[in-house]
Design a protein around this motif. Structure first.
Motif, PDB file in Angstrom:
ATOM      1  N   GLU A 273     112.795  80.973 -19.590  1.00  0.00           N
ATOM      2  CA  GLU A 273     114.035  81.024 -20.359  1.00  0.00           C
ATOM      3  C   GLU A 273     115.039  82.032 -19.814  1.00  0.00           C
ATOM      4  O   GLU A 273     116.186  82.056 -20.273  1.00  0.00           O
ATOM      5  CB  GLU A 273     113.744  81.382 -21.827  1.00  0.00           C
ATOM      6  CG  GLU A 273     112.817  80.429 -22.541  1.00  0.00           C
ATOM      7  CD  GLU A 273     111.371  80.875 -22.487  1.00  0.00           C
ATOM      8  OE1 GLU A 273     110.576  80.392 -23.317  1.00  0.00           O
ATOM      9  OE2 GLU A 273     111.024  81.708 -21.619  1.00  0.00           O
ATOM     10  N   THR A 279     122.667  83.244 -21.761  1.00  0.00           N
ATOM     11  CA  THR A 279     121.554  82.329 -21.486  1.00  0.00           C
ATOM     12  C   THR A 279     120.821  81.964 -22.770  1.00  0.00           C
ATOM     13  O   THR A 279     120.522  80.783 -23.020  1.00  0.00           O
ATOM     14  CB  THR A 279     120.578  82.978 -20.491  1.00  0.00           C
ATOM     15  OG1 THR A 279     121.258  83.229 -19.254  1.00  0.00           O
ATOM     16  CG2 THR A 279     119.380  82.080 -20.227  1.00  0.00           C
ATOM     17  N   ALA A 280     120.544  82.966 -23.593  1.00  0.00           N
ATOM     18  CA  ALA A 280     119.826  82.708 -24.844  1.00  0.00           C
ATOM     19  C   ALA A 280     120.601  81.759 -25.749  1.00  0.00           C
ATOM     20  O   ALA A 280     120.020  80.836 -26.345  1.00  0.00           O
ATOM     21  CB  ALA A 280     119.552  84.029 -25.563  1.00  0.00           C
ATOM     22  N   LEU A 283     120.619  78.131 -24.299  1.00  0.00           N
ATOM     23  CA  LEU A 283     119.335  77.450 -24.436  1.00  0.00           C
ATOM     24  C   LEU A 283     118.951  77.223 -25.892  1.00  0.00           C
ATOM     25  O   LEU A 283     117.969  76.525 -26.178  1.00  0.00           O
ATOM     26  CB  LEU A 283     118.241  78.231 -23.698  1.00  0.00           C
ATOM     27  CG  LEU A 283     118.399  78.306 -22.180  1.00  0.00           C
ATOM     28  CD1 LEU A 283     117.186  78.975 -21.543  1.00  0.00           C
ATOM     29  CD2 LEU A 283     118.628  76.928 -21.566  1.00  0.00           C
ATOM     30  N   ASP A 284     119.717  77.805 -26.792  1.00  0.00           N
ATOM     31  CA  ASP A 284     119.517  77.529 -28.215  1.00  0.00           C
ATOM     32  C   ASP A 284     120.117  76.177 -28.610  1.00  0.00           C
ATOM     33  O   ASP A 284     119.836  75.651 -29.684  1.00  0.00           O
ATOM     34  CB  ASP A 284     120.146  78.657 -29.048  1.00  0.00           C
ATOM     35  CG  ASP A 284     119.854  78.526 -30.533  1.00  0.00           C
ATOM     36  OD1 ASP A 284     118.666  78.337 -30.893  1.00  0.00           O
ATOM     37  OD2 ASP A 284     120.805  78.609 -31.334  1.00  0.00           O
ATOM     38  N   ARG A 289     119.613  72.796 -23.424  1.00  0.00           N
ATOM     39  CA  ARG A 289     118.217  73.070 -23.067  1.00  0.00           C
ATOM     40  C   ARG A 289     117.593  71.863 -22.361  1.00  0.00           C
ATOM     41  O   ARG A 289     116.857  72.004 -21.380  1.00  0.00           O
ATOM     42  CB  ARG A 289     117.435  73.427 -24.329  1.00  0.00           C
ATOM     43  CG  ARG A 289     116.067  74.031 -24.074  1.00  0.00           C
ATOM     44  CD  ARG A 289     115.502  74.674 -25.325  1.00  0.00           C
ATOM     45  NE  ARG A 289     115.243  73.696 -26.396  1.00  0.00           N
ATOM     46  CZ  ARG A 289     115.931  73.629 -27.528  1.00  0.00           C
ATOM     47  NH1 ARG A 289     116.925  74.474 -27.759  1.00  0.00           N
ATOM     48  NH2 ARG A 289     115.624  72.725 -28.453  1.00  0.00           N
ATOM     49  N   ARG A 293     116.189  71.629 -18.502  1.00  0.00           N
ATOM     50  CA  ARG A 293     114.857  71.108 -18.175  1.00  0.00           C
ATOM     51  C   ARG A 293     114.958  70.035 -17.092  1.00  0.00           C
ATOM     52  O   ARG A 293     114.159  70.016 -16.147  1.00  0.00           O
ATOM     53  CB  ARG A 293     114.211  70.530 -19.435  1.00  0.00           C
ATOM     54  CG  ARG A 293     112.729  70.204 -19.287  1.00  0.00           C
ATOM     55  CD  ARG A 293     112.239  69.412 -20.500  1.00  0.00           C
ATOM     56  NE  ARG A 293     110.802  69.468 -20.677  1.00  0.00           N
ATOM     57  CZ  ARG A 293     109.915  68.778 -19.953  1.00  0.00           C
ATOM     58  NH1 ARG A 293     110.333  67.992 -18.972  1.00  0.00           N
ATOM     59  NH2 ARG A 293     108.611  68.883 -20.206  1.00  0.00           N
ATOM     60  N   LEU A 362     110.720  74.343 -23.271  1.00  0.00           N
ATOM     61  CA  LEU A 362     112.094  73.893 -23.422  1.00  0.00           C
ATOM     62  C   LEU A 362     112.210  72.682 -24.342  1.00  0.00           C
ATOM     63  O   LEU A 362     113.319  72.256 -24.649  1.00  0.00           O
ATOM     64  CB  LEU A 362     112.693  73.578 -22.043  1.00  0.00           C
ATOM     65  CG  LEU A 362     112.674  74.745 -21.039  1.00  0.00           C
ATOM     66  CD1 LEU A 362     113.162  74.265 -19.681  1.00  0.00           C
ATOM     67  CD2 LEU A 362     113.509  75.905 -21.541  1.00  0.00           C
TER      68      LEU A 362
END
Length: 364
Positions: A273, A279-280, A283-284, A289, A293, A362
């Motif tokens: 991650e 980034t957080a 990817l939320d 996300r 992947r 992910l």
């Protein structure tokens, strides 16, 4: 680089008094005057030591500015990196080339052999500066470039260095080109990252950052395992036409299985991650996300493979080996240098297997 193509030889003359000036304070950033000769053509330049933890190493790295003529190979400034802690000397070059291959902006880099005042100083990686020339050489729209110069470039409202709310959201960045107004855009970008609601984030963030490009960069950082790359070791380019920010990598010697000291970095050191606030938050978002992947799977099947990278490493290794033998700092390390390609191949296999095992995270 064609292994049969000779590496350029640079003849550098620095007045002994200026050599003493450089050595007197290795943290002094103002350049001293020097003369550079390449293929019998002479250049008046300014030169200074560069880097942070690398400045006190025996083999110095340099920042170079061109005065007369004012450009060299369409650049007004370059960096000469010693790559002293990387026993392969290949990791930075390999990383920049890999980023370019996967569709990210990255500096051009090539090896050169440097002589200072008639003595061999050794093999260096010449790295393109990320500035207005970088943009012009790629026919990119004019815009702003910000260097992430310390850990405060963490996309957060909180200072990573002082552990308190930032006095300015531009902390951690040094502007290399663009108008003064660009500082406002940068601060607005960081404010939006941290304050927009979870429900609105997917739509709003796409107005500020080139999301697909960021996810490609993220995939590259995670695969190569540049731990510092999330709050440091990057530049931000704000495209003047789209208004979107893009990330450009910088200083990627601590990659491909070795850390900043050249020690072994295990394949599970950096989580899939990644890190930092942007980034957080990206990817939320389920769609982002999922796209991340897909990119990882695509790269694991195509470009992050020994089959794809081995010919590149073999060509680079063969091209620089004769110059390693003439490098006063590296010539006694040939045995380790010759083992490094196999070390990198083993890392690619191990890291690839680890990331495949983590892909399910992910899906959550």
């Amino acid at each position: 680089m064609d292994k049969n193509q000779p590496i350029p030889e640079y003849q550098l003359f620095i007045h002994p008094a200026d050599v003493s000036e450089l050595r007197k304070d290795i943290w002094y950033d103002d350049p001293v005057a020097a003369k550079l000769t390449v293929n019998k053509k002479k250049y008046a330049i300014g030169i200074a030591y560069r880097g942070s933890h690398i400045r006190d190493l025996r083999k110095k790295s340099y920042a170079v500015e061109f005065y007369k003529p004012s450009k060299y190979q369409q650049a007004t400034a370059v960096h000469w990196n010693a790559e002293f802690k990387d026993p392969s000397l290949l990791r930075n070059k390999l990383s920049f080339d890999f980023f370019t291959d996967i569709g990210c902006l990255a500096p051009a880099a090539r090896f050169v052999f440097l002589k200072i005042n008639g003595k061999n100083e050794g093999l260096y990686l010449e790295i393109e500066a990320v500035d207005e020339c970088f943009l012009a050489n790629r026919k990119l729209p004019k815009g702003a470039v910000f260097y992430a110069v310390d850990g405060d470039a963490n996309f957060s409202l909180m200072s990573d260095l002082r552990k308190e709310v930032k006095e300015s959201l531009a902390l951690g960045y040094e502007q290399k080109c663009g108008t003064e107004q660009e500082h406002e855009y940068l601060q607005e970008f960081i404010y939006i990252i941290n304050t927009v609601s979870r429900e609105d984030f997917e739509a709003e963030i796409a107005k500020y950052v080139h999301v697909d490009q960021y996810l490609r960069w993220l995939a590259g950082v995670v695969l190569m395992q540049n731990f510092d790359g999330f709050v440091h070791n990057y530049a931000l380019y704000r495209n003047g036409e789209t208004g979107l920010f893009e990330v450009i990598p910088w200083d990627y010697d601590a990659t491909w299985g070795r850390d900043v000291e050249g020690e072994v970095m295990e394949e599970d050191y950096l989580r899939i991650e990644g890190f930092n606030t942007l980034t957080a938050r990206l990817l939320d978002v389920r769609a982002f996300r999922g796209r991340y992947r897909e990119l990882l799977e695509e790269l694991l099947d195509s470009k992050f493979t020994v089959a794809y990278i081995e010919p590149k490493i073999q060509a680079l290794h063969a091209s620089i080996r004769p110059y390693i033998e003439k490098d006063p700092y590296e010539k006694d390390n040939l045995a380790v240098f010759d083992q490094e390609p196999a070390f990198i191949y083993a890392y690619i296999e191990a890291r690839g297997n680890y990331i495949r095992e983590q892909l399910h995270l992910l899906d959550e």
